[in-house]
Design an enzyme around this catalytic site. Structure first.
Site, PDB file in Angstrom:
ATOM      1  N   ARG A  70     -15.971 -12.817  10.120  1.00 62.17           N
ATOM      2  CA  ARG A  70     -16.404 -13.066   8.737  1.00 62.17           C
ATOM      3  C   ARG A  70     -16.129 -14.507   8.300  1.00 62.17           C
ATOM      4  O   ARG A  70     -16.914 -15.107   7.559  1.00 62.17           O
ATOM      5  CB  ARG A  70     -15.700 -12.077   7.802  1.00 62.17           C
ATOM      6  N   HIS A  74     -18.759 -17.029   6.459  1.00 60.14           N
ATOM      7  CA  HIS A  74     -18.503 -17.661   5.159  1.00 60.14           C
ATOM      8  C   HIS A  74     -18.396 -19.177   5.275  1.00 60.14           C
ATOM      9  O   HIS A  74     -18.563 -19.881   4.281  1.00 60.14           O
ATOM     10  CB  HIS A  74     -17.265 -17.045   4.504  1.00 60.14           C
ATOM     11  N   VAL A  78     -22.084 -22.160   3.632  1.00 59.42           N
ATOM     12  CA  VAL A  78     -21.731 -23.162   2.619  1.00 59.42           C
ATOM     13  C   VAL A  78     -21.642 -24.536   3.286  1.00 59.42           C
ATOM     14  O   VAL A  78     -20.749 -24.777   4.102  1.00 59.42           O
ATOM     15  CB  VAL A  78     -20.386 -22.809   1.952  1.00 59.42           C
ATOM     16  N   ASP A  82     -19.344 -26.223   9.157  1.00 60.45           N
ATOM     17  CA  ASP A  82     -18.636 -27.507   9.220  1.00 60.45           C
ATOM     18  C   ASP A  82     -17.157 -27.354   8.899  1.00 60.45           C
ATOM     19  O   ASP A  82     -16.477 -28.342   8.606  1.00 60.45           O
ATOM     20  CB  ASP A  82     -19.262 -28.506   8.234  1.00 60.45           C
ATOM     21  N   SER A  84     -15.832 -26.374   6.327  1.00 61.11           N
ATOM     22  CA  SER A  84     -15.486 -26.711   4.936  1.00 61.11           C
ATOM     23  C   SER A  84     -14.617 -25.610   4.321  1.00 61.11           C
ATOM     24  O   SER A  84     -13.785 -25.880   3.462  1.00 61.11           O
ATOM     25  CB  SER A  84     -16.747 -26.936   4.099  1.00 61.11           C
ATOM     26  N   HIS A 198     -20.581  -5.330  10.254  1.00 57.68           N
ATOM     27  CA  HIS A 198     -19.779  -4.330   9.535  1.00 57.68           C
ATOM     28  C   HIS A 198     -19.483  -3.097  10.397  1.00 57.68           C
ATOM     29  O   HIS A 198     -18.976  -2.109   9.896  1.00 57.68           O
ATOM     30  CB  HIS A 198     -20.456  -3.934   8.217  1.00 57.68           C
ATOM     31  N   SER A 251     -16.020   4.313  13.723  1.00 59.63           N
ATOM     32  CA  SER A 251     -15.186   3.635  14.735  1.00 59.63           C
ATOM     33  C   SER A 251     -14.896   2.215  14.273  1.00 59.63           C
ATOM     34  O   SER A 251     -15.544   1.271  14.683  1.00 59.63           O
ATOM     35  CB  SER A 251     -15.909   3.605  16.088  1.00 59.63           C
ATOM     36  N   ASP A 256     -19.788  -1.548  17.980  1.00 60.06           N
ATOM     37  CA  ASP A 256     -20.826  -0.707  18.585  1.00 60.06           C
ATOM     38  C   ASP A 256     -21.970  -0.571  17.585  1.00 60.06           C
ATOM     39  O   ASP A 256     -22.002  -1.291  16.586  1.00 60.06           O
ATOM     40  CB  ASP A 256     -20.230   0.663  18.970  1.00 60.06           C
TER      41      ASP A 256
HETATM   42  C1  HEM Z   1     -25.668  -9.122   4.321  1.00 58.36           C
HETATM   43  C2  HEM Z   1     -24.861  -9.512   3.349  1.00 58.36           C
HETATM   44  C3  HEM Z   1     -23.387  -9.228   3.370  1.00 58.36           C
HETATM   45  C4  HEM Z   1     -22.648  -8.742   2.339  1.00 58.36           C
HETATM   46  C5  HEM Z   1     -23.147  -8.409   0.950  1.00 58.36           C
HETATM   47  C6  HEM Z   1     -21.299  -8.604   2.828  1.00 58.36           C
HETATM   48  C7  HEM Z   1     -20.231  -8.164   2.059  1.00 58.36           C
HETATM   49  C8  HEM Z   1     -18.983  -7.887   2.548  1.00 58.36           C
HETATM   50  C9  HEM Z   1     -17.893  -7.368   1.757  1.00 58.36           C
HETATM   51  C10 HEM Z   1     -17.973  -7.075   0.264  1.00 58.36           C
HETATM   52  C11 HEM Z   1     -16.823  -7.199   2.568  1.00 58.36           C
HETATM   53  C12 HEM Z   1     -15.437  -6.709   2.172  1.00 58.36           C
HETATM   54  C13 HEM Z   1     -14.666  -7.889   1.574  1.00 58.36           C
HETATM   55  C14 HEM Z   1     -13.345  -7.527   0.933  1.00 58.36           C
HETATM   56  O1  HEM Z   1     -12.845  -6.422   1.104  1.00 58.36           O
HETATM   57  O2  HEM Z   1     -12.801  -8.392   0.231  1.00 58.36           O
HETATM   58  C15 HEM Z   1     -17.238  -7.598   3.889  1.00 58.36           C
HETATM   59  C16 HEM Z   1     -16.447  -7.554   5.000  1.00 58.36           C
HETATM   60  C17 HEM Z   1     -16.840  -8.011   6.242  1.00 58.36           C
HETATM   61  N1  HEM Z   1     -18.011  -8.689   6.526  1.00 58.36           N
HETATM   62 FE1  HEM Z   1     -19.637  -8.784   5.358  1.00 58.36          FE
HETATM   63  N2  HEM Z   1     -21.241  -8.997   4.120  1.00 58.36           N
HETATM   64  C18 HEM Z   1     -22.491  -9.397   4.499  1.00 58.36           C
HETATM   65  C19 HEM Z   1     -22.842  -9.936   5.721  1.00 58.36           C
HETATM   66  C20 HEM Z   1     -21.958 -10.184   6.741  1.00 58.36           C
HETATM   67  C21 HEM Z   1     -22.237 -11.000   7.902  1.00 58.36           C
HETATM   68  C22 HEM Z   1     -23.534 -11.768   8.127  1.00 58.36           C
HETATM   69  C23 HEM Z   1     -21.127 -10.968   8.686  1.00 58.36           C
HETATM   70  C24 HEM Z   1     -20.862 -11.657   9.994  1.00 58.36           C
HETATM   71  C25 HEM Z   1     -21.797 -11.994  10.851  1.00 58.36           C
HETATM   72  C26 HEM Z   1     -20.159 -10.122   8.014  1.00 58.36           C
HETATM   73  C27 HEM Z   1     -18.933  -9.780   8.513  1.00 58.36           C
HETATM   74  C28 HEM Z   1     -17.993  -9.021   7.840  1.00 58.36           C
HETATM   75  C29 HEM Z   1     -16.807  -8.497   8.462  1.00 58.36           C
HETATM   76  C30 HEM Z   1     -16.467  -8.569   9.940  1.00 58.36           C
HETATM   77  C31 HEM Z   1     -16.062  -7.873   7.453  1.00 58.36           C
HETATM   78  C32 HEM Z   1     -14.670  -7.234   7.583  1.00 58.36           C
HETATM   79  C33 HEM Z   1     -13.645  -8.336   7.429  1.00 58.36           C
HETATM   80  C34 HEM Z   1     -12.192  -7.890   7.529  1.00 58.36           C
HETATM   81  O3  HEM Z   1     -11.900  -6.727   7.764  1.00 58.36           O
HETATM   82  O4  HEM Z   1     -11.332  -8.787   7.348  1.00 58.36           O
HETATM   83  N3  HEM Z   1     -20.683  -9.698   6.834  1.00 58.36           N
HETATM   84  N4  HEM Z   1     -18.552  -8.034   3.842  1.00 58.36           N
END
Ligand code: HEM
Ligand SMILES: *[C@@H]1O[C@H](CO)[C@@H](O)[C@H](O)[C@H]1NC(C)=O
Ligand SMILES: *[C@@H]1O[C@H](CO)[C@@H](O)[C@H](O)[C@H]1NC(C)=O
Ligand SMILES: *[C@@H]1O[C@H](CO)[C@@H](O)[C@H](O)[C@H]1NC(C)=O
Ligand SMILES: *[C@@H]1O[C@H](CO)[C@@H](O)[C@H](O)[C@H]1NC(C)=O
Ligand SMILES: *[C@@H]1O[C@H](CO)[C@@H](O)[C@H](O)[C@H]1NC(C)=O
Length: 334
Positions: A70, A74, A78, A82, A84, A198, A251, A256
């Site tokens: 993630r 992020h 932005v 880079d 940032s 996710h 899981s 997966d």
């Molecule tokens: C499509 C739009 C997306 C939305 C709206 C979104 C939103 C979110 C939100 C709300 C969370 C939980 C954050 C928290 O609990 O503070 C999350 C977690 C996560 N997101 Fe996304 N996300 C998106 C796309 C992506 C993308 C493109 C990736 C990576 C390629 C990604 C990877 C992850 C991962 C791995 C987690 C878990 C992080 C952790 O457990 O520390 N997400 N996302």
């Protein structure tokens, strides 16, 4: 090219390293593009070092693989990929709404940077470290082994406003989310394949509890949320907004395609997850739903598309050649 500081061999190796750095800069300046062999001459041990640090962090806490994935997302949305997001200071992206108390893994990146500064001083950018850490977070969670492209340089400014503007929110519609991807050159395939991230990681209740109670005038619980999953999420969230739930209820630590299978069973946790198949009044959903069905049925197709989309995401406005710098400390410009 490891050495102990201060002896003659060390000085000679330092010179060799300097030449190697110049070769690196030269290659990138010539092409302006990222390559998969960027550090093969100037820091071949970069893969081993990043991999072992990510493995150690995941051994201490498996979730860190997801957090590092993630972090790369992020960063890239932005000002491009880079690093940032790693800069501290008053304009730090770390305090933007999508990141504050949410993005994790900064300390892991610091540790990797420290190792790399002693192995190959001044060579490996923080932006490339983040891209590699994401790759190993995926791989060590059981996900695909895509070829990460390297040669990014580090940005000179943080952009808190950019982080507040460019990153999609879990409360956005799929059309809005797709626009935020298009703004950085990504398309609907990237939206769905990368949402598959996710399949690992957690979300705080704050970001989905509106689906669990008082959802609308007619429904207490979001009707697109499976009725057997709702009570267990309600139970989790009784502990408050900062409680964590797995994004892939099936899981949570394994990379997966269950995330997509879950969506077809109304077991998406975030509204923006379930929205990929459910909100049929959204014009983008026909396309996202078809892809969810394909990835749900064919894990290999998901792995392949995910790797390609990660490469495309990693290619958002990279700084190459003489642009930016190689930070010594990922938290501050040199
Ligand atoms: C499509 C739009 C997306 C939305 C709206 C979104 C939103 C979110 C939100 C709300 C969370 C939980 C954050 C928290 O609990 O503070 C999350 C977690 C996560 N997101 Fe996304 N996300 C998106 C796309 C992506 C993308 C493109 C990736 C990576 C390629 C990604 C990877 C992850 C991962 C791995 C987690 C878990 C992080 C952790 O457990 O520390 N997400 N996302
Ligand atoms: C970030 O979170 C901290 C701790 O919860 C809070 O005190 C601070 O106000 C938040 N920062 C911003 C810019 O919202
Ligand atoms: C910050 O991000 C916004 C949105 O992407 C962009 O328009 C702006 O130019 C960026 N500012 C800086 C200083 O990079
Ligand atoms: C998205 O872009 C990739 C790479 O150019 C392409 O293979 C894919 O078909 C595109 N997807 C859509 C829905 O246009
Ligand atoms: C739902 O609405 C009722 C009545 O307005 C209120 O008492 C209750 O606290 C709300 N529940 C949640 C979880 O917001
Ligand atoms: C997850 O899904 C797979 C395939 O559908 C199934 O075999 C497995 O039992 C499920 N695991 C859990 C914990 O539900």
């Amino acid at each position: 090219m490891e050495y102990s500081r201060g002896d003659h061999t060390s000085n000679r190796l330092k010179l060799l390293c300097k030449i190697a750095v110049l070769l690196c800069i030269g290659a990138a300046a010539a092409s302006g593009q990222l390559t998969d062999d960027y550090y093969d001459y100037c820091c071949p041990q970069v893969y081993r070092i990043v991999r072992s640090r990510v493995a150690a962090a995941m051994k201490a806490e498996m979730r860190m693989g997801a957090s590092l994935l993630r972090l790369h997302f992020h960063d890239c949305f932005v000002n491009g990929c880079d690093a940032s997001i790693l800069l501290d200071g008053s304009n730090s992206e770390k305090f933007a709404a999508p990141n504050n108390n949410s993005v994790r893994g900064y300390e892991v990146i610091d540790t990797i940077k420290a190792d790399l500064e002693s192995a190959c001083p001044g060579v490996v950018s923080c932006a490339d470290i983040v891209a590699l850490a994401a790759k190993y977070g995926v791989l060590l969670s059981g996900g695909p082994d895509y070829d990460v492209l390297l040669g990014r340089r580090d940005g000179l400014v943080a952009n808190q406003t950019g982080a507040n503007t460019n990153l999609p929110s879990p409360f956005d519609s799929i059309s809005t989310i797709t626009k935020s991807f298009q703004n950085v050159g990504l398309n609907v395939t990237d939206v769905v394949a990368l949402s598959g991230a996710h399949t690992i990681g957690r979300s705080r209740c704050l970001l989905f509890s509106s689906r669990l109670a008082n959802f609308s005038a007619t429904n207490s619980v979001d009707p697109t949320l499976d009725s057997s999953l709702a009570p267990s999420l309600q139970q989790t969230c009784r502990g408050g907004d900062n409680q964590l739930a797995a994004l892939d209820v099936n899981s949570s630590d394994v990379f997966d395609n269950h995330y997509f299978q879950n969506l077809l069973a109304n077991k998406g946790v975030l509204s923006s997850d379930q929205g990929l198949v459910s909100n049929s009044d959204d014009p983008t959903v026909a396309a996202t739903k078809a892809l969810v069905q394909a990835y749900s049925a064919n894990g290999q197709r998901f792995s392949c598309d995910f790797g390609r989309s990660m490469v495309r995401m990693g290619n958002i406005s990279p700084l190459t050649g003489k642009a930016g710098q190689i930070r010594k400390n990922c938290r501050a410009v040199n």
